[in-house]
Design an enzyme around this catalytic site. Structure first.
Site, PDB file in Angstrom:
ATOM      1  N   CYS A 113       5.553  -6.404   5.515  1.00  0.00           N
ATOM      2  CA  CYS A 113       4.745  -5.176   5.594  1.00  0.00           C
ATOM      3  C   CYS A 113       5.031  -4.363   6.853  1.00  0.00           C
ATOM      4  O   CYS A 113       4.666  -3.195   6.934  1.00  0.00           O
ATOM      5  CB  CYS A 113       3.262  -5.507   5.514  1.00  0.00           C
ATOM      6  SG  CYS A 113       2.814  -6.221   3.930  1.00  0.00           S
ATOM      7  N   HIS A 253      -0.785   0.505   8.459  1.00  0.00           N
ATOM      8  CA  HIS A 253      -0.421  -0.196   7.227  1.00  0.00           C
ATOM      9  C   HIS A 253      -1.676  -0.322   6.364  1.00  0.00           C
ATOM     10  O   HIS A 253      -2.768  -0.570   6.873  1.00  0.00           O
ATOM     11  CB  HIS A 253       0.138  -1.579   7.582  1.00  0.00           C
ATOM     12  CG  HIS A 253       0.346  -2.459   6.390  1.00  0.00           C
ATOM     13  ND1 HIS A 253       1.058  -2.033   5.285  1.00  0.00           N
ATOM     14  CD2 HIS A 253      -0.051  -3.730   6.128  1.00  0.00           C
ATOM     15  CE1 HIS A 253       1.077  -3.020   4.386  1.00  0.00           C
ATOM     16  NE2 HIS A 253       0.416  -4.047   4.870  1.00  0.00           N
ATOM     17  N   ASN A 283      -1.690  -1.963  -1.509  1.00  0.00           N
ATOM     18  CA  ASN A 283      -0.724  -2.370  -0.486  1.00  0.00           C
ATOM     19  C   ASN A 283       0.686  -2.350  -1.097  1.00  0.00           C
ATOM     20  O   ASN A 283       1.022  -3.212  -1.904  1.00  0.00           O
ATOM     21  CB  ASN A 283      -1.091  -3.780   0.008  1.00  0.00           C
ATOM     22  CG  ASN A 283      -0.178  -4.290   1.097  1.00  0.00           C
ATOM     23  OD1 ASN A 283       0.857  -3.694   1.387  1.00  0.00           O
ATOM     24  ND2 ASN A 283      -0.558  -5.401   1.694  1.00  0.00           N
TER      25      ASN A 283
HETATM   26  O1  UT7 Z   1      -0.210  -6.824   4.112  1.00  0.00           O
HETATM   27  C1  UT7 Z   1       0.168  -8.075   4.563  1.00  0.00           C
HETATM   28  C2  UT7 Z   1      -0.905  -8.751   5.325  1.00  0.00           C
HETATM   29  N1  UT7 Z   1      -2.046  -9.023   4.475  1.00  0.00           N
HETATM   30  C3  UT7 Z   1      -3.247  -8.659   4.844  1.00  0.00           C
HETATM   31  O2  UT7 Z   1      -3.419  -8.022   5.860  1.00  0.00           O
HETATM   32  C4  UT7 Z   1      -4.413  -9.134   3.994  1.00  0.00           C
HETATM   33  C5  UT7 Z   1      -5.478  -9.750   4.869  1.00  0.00           C
HETATM   34  N2  UT7 Z   1      -6.595 -10.324   4.125  1.00  0.00           N
HETATM   35  C6  UT7 Z   1      -7.507  -9.571   3.472  1.00  0.00           C
HETATM   36  O3  UT7 Z   1      -7.374  -8.373   3.384  1.00  0.00           O
HETATM   37  C7  UT7 Z   1      -8.716 -10.269   2.914  1.00  0.00           C
HETATM   38  O4  UT7 Z   1      -8.801 -11.574   3.448  1.00  0.00           O
HETATM   39  C8  UT7 Z   1      -8.732 -10.362   1.378  1.00  0.00           C
HETATM   40  C9  UT7 Z   1      -8.951  -8.976   0.781  1.00  0.00           C
HETATM   41  C10 UT7 Z   1      -7.447 -10.961   0.863  1.00  0.00           C
HETATM   42  C11 UT7 Z   1      -9.924 -11.217   0.932  1.00  0.00           C
HETATM   43  O5  UT7 Z   1     -11.135 -10.704   1.474  1.00  0.00           O
HETATM   44  P1  UT7 Z   1     -12.134 -11.661   2.283  1.00  0.00           P
HETATM   45  O6  UT7 Z   1     -13.298 -10.863   2.638  1.00  0.00           O
HETATM   46  O7  UT7 Z   1     -11.365 -12.297   3.401  1.00  0.00           O
HETATM   47  O8  UT7 Z   1     -12.541 -12.708   1.192  1.00  0.00           O
HETATM   48  P2  UT7 Z   1     -12.423 -14.285   1.244  1.00  0.00           P
HETATM   49  O9  UT7 Z   1     -11.042 -14.720   0.975  1.00  0.00           O
HETATM   50  O10 UT7 Z   1     -13.122 -14.807   2.454  1.00  0.00           O
HETATM   51  O11 UT7 Z   1     -13.332 -14.643   0.008  1.00  0.00           O
HETATM   52  C12 UT7 Z   1     -14.747 -14.382  -0.002  1.00  0.00           C
HETATM   53  C13 UT7 Z   1     -15.304 -14.749  -1.357  1.00  0.00           C
HETATM   54  C14 UT7 Z   1     -14.877 -16.137  -1.827  1.00  0.00           C
HETATM   55  O12 UT7 Z   1     -15.944 -16.717  -2.543  1.00  0.00           O
HETATM   56  P3  UT7 Z   1     -16.883 -17.818  -1.833  1.00  0.00           P
HETATM   57  O13 UT7 Z   1     -15.962 -18.918  -1.410  1.00  0.00           O
HETATM   58  O14 UT7 Z   1     -17.514 -17.099  -0.665  1.00  0.00           O
HETATM   59  O15 UT7 Z   1     -17.846 -18.178  -2.916  1.00  0.00           O
HETATM   60  C15 UT7 Z   1     -13.764 -15.835  -2.788  1.00  0.00           C
HETATM   61  O16 UT7 Z   1     -13.589 -16.819  -3.776  1.00  0.00           O
HETATM   62  O17 UT7 Z   1     -14.837 -13.811  -2.327  1.00  0.00           O
HETATM   63  C16 UT7 Z   1     -14.237 -14.539  -3.411  1.00  0.00           C
HETATM   64  N3  UT7 Z   1     -13.165 -13.729  -3.953  1.00  0.00           N
HETATM   65  C17 UT7 Z   1     -13.371 -12.818  -4.922  1.00  0.00           C
HETATM   66  N4  UT7 Z   1     -14.465 -12.469  -5.600  1.00  0.00           N
HETATM   67  C18 UT7 Z   1     -14.335 -11.490  -6.516  1.00  0.00           C
HETATM   68  C19 UT7 Z   1     -11.863 -13.706  -3.574  1.00  0.00           C
HETATM   69  N5  UT7 Z   1     -11.193 -12.808  -4.291  1.00  0.00           N
HETATM   70  C20 UT7 Z   1     -12.110 -12.230  -5.143  1.00  0.00           C
HETATM   71  C21 UT7 Z   1     -12.041 -11.228  -6.124  1.00  0.00           C
HETATM   72  N6  UT7 Z   1     -13.165 -10.886  -6.778  1.00  0.00           N
HETATM   73  N7  UT7 Z   1     -10.889 -10.574  -6.407  1.00  0.00           N
END
Ligand code: UT7
Length: 331
Positions: A113, A253, A283
């Site tokens: 990225c 980004h 992205n």
């Molecule tokens: O570009 C290259 C570099 N990449 C990045 O910069 C991406 C960096 N990461 C992120 O942007 C975020 O971490 C994500 C968007 C990928 C995820 O968001 P988050 O707020 O960090 O969510 P999380 O992984 O902590 O998950 C929170 C909850 C979980 O449920 P529990 O364990 O709290 O019950 C996940 O299972 O959200 C759940 N979850 C979803 N729920 C509905 C994860 N994906 C989804 C989804 N829909 N698509």
């Protein structure tokens, strides 16, 4: 003193739109979750059988048309991508050939990225050397080709798109003024593609296990993205003696709106000075920053101070201080 300045920009996103509603039919997610946690509403998808070079060719053709540059005078085409059409040859070789840049040498840069920033600095250094006068940097990805549409934690994030810029020399104090690039290879385990490379070539098993798609530990990557991207941007601002008042545009980004907001907050720059199009395109990896410049071109003025910042797999990250080179949109 020769500076390298961007003298034109082209861009391309495919027509096909994949909305959050469409994604919620594939995996257990909602429009509300994707919008509030990431900031994406929809993304573009390039059709099957077409590779990243297809988008690169459209972006470079538009760049050539807008700038009026003779493609035969282009000396190098540098393509930043993680999703080259084939393991070899490069996407850049295909793009160069199909855009008439047949006197150019061509190569790909793989900086995930942060790839556009890596390629921009590479191209700028050719120009600064005094040996080159016209270089095209094209950057983008067909991220949907490496997205697992059964994994709700990654499939809403990515889209397809490409941007391209022309770099030329100038003796004015404009162009790429400063660049900070970093890599931390300890980030490997948190963001990578498991198979398809020389360590684990494609096998029936790797295909069955979805190992040819993005593996990401989102929360972990988020933490590093927020601090490294903001730190890099803040360092570039500071070491060039700029204040938040001097920054006309932040060009981050587009991985997550919360990461973008954190970067802008760290720089003390208001929302209206931050380029954001994540809601439309998601992205697009190396494509995000040039696609922002492409969309904002008509608002940019010669001498505007732009701070570019990116973070990606590797981990790779960095920031560029760019003084914009011309007024408004090229026809
Ligand atoms: O570009 C290259 C570099 N990449 C990045 O910069 C991406 C960096 N990461 C992120 O942007 C975020 O971490 C994500 C968007 C990928 C995820 O968001 P988050 O707020 O960090 O969510 P999380 O992984 O902590 O998950 C929170 C909850 C979980 O449920 P529990 O364990 O709290 O019950 C996940 O299972 O959200 C759940 N979850 C979803 N729920 C509905 C994860 N994906 C989804 C989804 N829909 N698509």
């Amino acid at each position: 003193m020769i500076n390298a300045v961007i003298t034109g920009i082209g861009g391309y996103v495919p027509n096909e739109v994949l909305t959050n509603e469409d994604i919620s039919k594939l995996v257990d997610t909602t429009d509300e979750w994707i919008l509030t946690r990431v900031g994406i509403k929809e993304r573009r998808v390039l059709g099957e059988g077409l590779g990243t070079s297809y988008m690169g060719i459209q972006a470079v053709n538009q760049l050539i048309e807008k700038t009026g540059v003779n493609p035969k005078e282009i000396e190098a085409v540098i393509c930043a991508t993680t999703t080259s059409d084939y393991p070899f040859p490069t996407a850049a070789s295909i793009i160069g050939y199909h855009t008439g840049c047949t006197n150019a040498f061509t190569f790909d840069v793989q900086g995930a990225c942060a790839g556009f920033l890596y390629a921009l600095e590479t191209g700028a250094n050719y120009i600064r050397s005094g040996h080159y006068k016209k270089i095209i940097v094209v950057a983008g990805d067909k991220m949907t080709s490496i997205t697992n549409y059964t994994d709700r934690t990654t499939c809403p994030l990515f889209g397809d798109g490409c941007g391209a810029v022309l770099l030329e020399p100038t003796t004015e104090k404009i162009g790429i003024m400063d660049t900070l690039l970093r890599t931390d290879g300890s980030g490997f385990s948190h963001l990578h593609m498991k198979a398809g490379g020389s360590a684990h070539p494609a096998s029936h098993e790797s295909v069955d296990n979805h190992e040819h798609t993005v593996y990401q530990e989102g929360k972990h990557v988020f933490k590093y993205a927020v601090s490294y991207m903001a730190d890099a941007a803040a360092e570039v601002v500071e070491r060039n003696g700029l204040t938040n008042e001097d920054v006309d545009w932040v060009v981050p980004h587009q991985a997550n709106l919360r990461i973008i907001d954190a970067t802008a907050k760290r720089l003390g720059v208001s929302e209206d000075k931050v380029m954001v199009n994540i809601q439309k395109y998601g992205n697009t990896s190396a494509g995000t920053i040039p696609l922002c410049l492409w969309e904002w071109e008509d608002k940019l003025k010669k001498g505007d101070n732009l701070i570019l910042a990116a973070f990606g797999a590797g981990f790779t990250w960095g920031s560029v201080y760019l003084k914009w080179g011309y007024d408004g949109k090229k026809a």
